[in-house]
Design a protein around this motif. Structure first.
Motif, mmCIF file in Angstrom:
data_model
loop_
_atom_site.group_PDB
_atom_site.id
_atom_site.type_symbol
_atom_site.label_atom_id
_atom_site.label_comp_id
_atom_site.label_asym_id
_atom_site.label_seq_id
_atom_site.Cartn_x
_atom_site.Cartn_y
_atom_site.Cartn_z
ATOM 1 N N UNK A 91 0.687 -0.659 -0.301
ATOM 2 C CA UNK A 91 0.244 0.036 0.079
ATOM 3 C C UNK A 91 0.971 1.296 0.426
ATOM 4 N N UNK A 92 1.022 2.155 -0.813
ATOM 5 C CA UNK A 92 1.274 4.131 -0.617
ATOM 6 C C UNK A 92 0.447 4.544 0.197
ATOM 7 N N UNK A 93 1.144 4.816 1.090
ATOM 8 C CA UNK A 93 0.746 5.913 1.925
ATOM 9 C C UNK A 93 0.679 7.493 0.970
ATOM 10 N N UNK A 94 -0.461 7.874 1.419
ATOM 11 C CA UNK A 94 -0.483 9.102 0.114
ATOM 12 C C UNK A 94 0.626 10.024 1.012
ATOM 13 N N UNK A 95 1.142 10.834 0.147
ATOM 14 C CA UNK A 95 2.483 12.098 0.447
ATOM 15 C C UNK A 95 1.876 13.090 0.247
ATOM 16 N N UNK A 96 2.317 13.995 1.665
ATOM 17 C CA UNK A 96 1.713 15.042 2.403
ATOM 18 C C UNK A 96 2.423 15.706 1.190
ATOM 19 N N UNK A 97 1.112 17.417 0.617
ATOM 20 C CA UNK A 97 1.436 18.272 0.209
ATOM 21 C C UNK A 97 2.956 19.184 0.958
ATOM 22 N N UNK A 98 3.360 19.983 -0.336
ATOM 23 C CA UNK A 98 4.483 20.919 0.207
ATOM 24 C C UNK A 98 3.469 22.555 0.750
ATOM 25 N N UNK A 99 2.728 22.719 0.803
ATOM 26 C CA UNK A 99 1.730 23.613 0.996
ATOM 27 C C UNK A 99 0.733 23.139 2.688
ATOM 28 N N UNK A 100 1.105 22.422 3.148
ATOM 29 C CA UNK A 100 0.499 21.290 3.899
ATOM 30 C C UNK A 100 0.180 22.218 5.137
ATOM 31 N N UNK A 101 0.992 23.825 6.007
ATOM 32 C CA UNK A 101 0.937 24.082 6.922
ATOM 33 C C UNK A 101 -0.276 25.363 6.717
ATOM 34 N N UNK A 102 -0.251 25.704 5.902
ATOM 35 C CA UNK A 102 -0.821 26.429 4.821
ATOM 36 C C UNK A 102 -2.117 26.323 4.273
ATOM 37 N N UNK A 103 -2.385 25.047 3.804
ATOM 38 C CA UNK A 103 -3.803 24.020 3.580
ATOM 39 C C UNK A 103 -4.046 23.981 4.831
ATOM 40 N N UNK A 104 -3.845 23.466 5.851
ATOM 41 C CA UNK A 104 -4.498 23.261 7.331
ATOM 42 C C UNK A 104 -4.520 24.484 7.734
ATOM 43 N N UNK A 105 -3.785 25.380 7.459
ATOM 44 C CA UNK A 105 -4.698 26.876 8.211
ATOM 45 C C UNK A 105 -5.991 26.587 7.411
ATOM 46 N N UNK A 106 -5.708 26.792 5.911
ATOM 47 C CA UNK A 106 -6.718 27.587 4.889
ATOM 48 C C UNK A 106 -8.546 26.896 5.681
ATOM 49 N N UNK A 107 -8.111 25.405 5.876
ATOM 50 C CA UNK A 107 -9.514 24.499 6.441
ATOM 51 C C UNK A 107 -9.409 24.751 7.474
ATOM 52 N N UNK A 108 -8.684 24.884 8.605
ATOM 53 C CA UNK A 108 -9.383 24.960 9.819
ATOM 54 C C UNK A 108 -10.026 26.939 9.953
ATOM 55 N N UNK A 109 -9.790 27.794 8.762
ATOM 56 C CA UNK A 109 -10.073 28.489 8.839
ATOM 57 C C UNK A 109 -11.854 29.148 8.457
ATOM 58 N N UNK A 110 -12.181 27.500 8.010
ATOM 59 C CA UNK A 110 -13.297 27.683 7.489
ATOM 60 C C UNK A 110 -14.234 27.087 9.061
ATOM 61 N N UNK A 111 -13.662 26.390 9.702
ATOM 62 C CA UNK A 111 -14.464 25.824 10.942
ATOM 63 C C UNK A 111 -15.740 24.706 10.647
ATOM 64 N N UNK A 112 -15.374 23.980 9.217
ATOM 65 C CA UNK A 112 -16.494 22.940 9.258
ATOM 66 C C UNK A 112 -16.220 22.009 9.619
ATOM 67 N N UNK A 113 -14.719 21.738 10.114
ATOM 68 C CA UNK A 113 -14.759 20.203 10.575
ATOM 69 C C UNK A 113 -15.114 19.692 11.591
#
Length: 336
Positions: A1-23
């Motif tokens: 099984x291949x584990x998904x790689x982490x995007x280069x912009x992961x920190x900013x990507x997670x910040x954008x996701x959290x900013x939506x307050x949708x989780x």
């Protein structure tokens, strides 16, 4: 099984996701109607709006699956967010990336997968609108276009959520957006033992600008000041307008030298702006700086309160000594 790689912009990507307050929020009809439509249109048993968090994928909308989340390291969507367009897996059992994945060999027994990466305007892939079948199948060009159309419907809903965290006048984060982004960023600094600081900024004598030159000019002053802030600070720093003429910046992984350097850049940027504008007034500001101390600051609000208090001290001293440059003062009154 291949584990998904982490995007280069992961920190900013997670910040954008959290900013939506949708989780971890309740199901919403505006997302569920899209997944119901996709399920009927493509005749698949499972359709998800999946958001890829730090260690999991969480389902904002779910048709045909009892689970609300799965680990990120076995997720198909973790692979899809690394693509710019739809990821199609016609037969997962014959694909070396997924053939021994527990989601293939066990429940829900995925054989076919198609995931459209859901994007924000900033270019961050937050998750997917994905189709899952328990049998292999082909996916035509018409199918691809239809899935893209439905994915864009979901993205429009994300944009509506994002607008609730953005200050319409300046384009900076608003207080709601800052709270979400800064909480996430400060938590990462705490876990990694990295320094952080809040810079609280208040424009001086802003009311006379509105009174003498009109509110349109006042709005322009706020936009110009915001532009200088964006040019001054790093993309990893969280810059926000809290309201009125109050601004705040969370500087992450920044020591005293880096804070001083950023403040000098800000001072220079404002000087350049004032020299170029020639509008009958000059932009001036007061500052308060609070450096993160885990024993003192339980959360971002405590750090913000310290910076706010110091900003008012700086403003009082500036009024008493007209023209004095902003103080480089940290919590407790010590110079940086």
């Amino acid at each position: 099984m291949q584990i998904p790689s982490i995007p280069a912009n992961e920190t900013a990507r997670l910040g954008a996701l959290r900013s939506l307050q949708i989780l971890d929020t309740e199901a919403e009809e505006r997302f569920d109607r899209v997944t119901r439509l996709a399920r009927r249109l493509f005749d698949v048993p499972i359709v998800l709006v999946s958001l890829v968090d730090e260690n999991r994928q969480w389902f904002k909308s779910c048709q045909g699956l009892a689970a609300s989340e799965t680990p990120r390291d076995i997720s198909f969507c973790g692979h899809a967010i690394n693509q710019s367009d739809v990821l199609v897996v016609p037969d997962a059992a014959a694909d070396p990336r997924f053939s021994d994945n527990p989601l293939v060999t066990g429940d829900p027994f995925i054989r076919f997968y198609a995931g459209y990466p859901l994007k924000l305007d900033g270019g961050f892939n937050l998750g997917t609108l994905c189709l899952i079948d328990r049998r292999p199948r082909e996916f035509s060009n018409d199918d691809l276009e239809s899935l893209r159309d439905l994915g864009q419907m979901v993205e429009q809903e994300f944009t509506a959520l994002e607008m609730a965290t953005i200050d319409a006048l300046t384009g900076l984060s608003n207080r709601r957006g800052f709270d979400a982004l800064a909480t996430h960023a400060l938590g990462m600094c705490a876990r990694l033992a990295r320094p952080a600081a809040v810079l609280y900024i208040d424009l001086d004598d802003f009311k006379p600008i509105n009174d003498q030159f009109g509110h349109a000019e006042g709005d322009g002053a706020l936009r110009r000041f915001s532009g200088v802030l964006l040019d001054t600070f790093r993309g990893s720093d969280v810059v926000a307008r809290l309201g009125g003429d109050e601004f705040v910046v969370l500087l992450t992984n920044a020591d005293g030298h880096e804070i001083r350097t950023a403040l000098e850049r800000l001072r220079t940027g404002i000087d350049v702006e004032n020299a170029a504008a020639k509008r009958g007034y000059k932009l001036a500001y007061s500052t308060g700086i609070a450096r993160y101390d885990a024993s003192r600051h339980a959360d971002i609000q405590a750090l913000l309160a310290d910076a706010d208090s110091l900003m008012y001290q700086d403003k009082a001293e500036r009024r008493a000594h007209k023209g004095r440059a902003p103080m480089l003062r940290a919590v407790g009154g010590t110079e940086l």
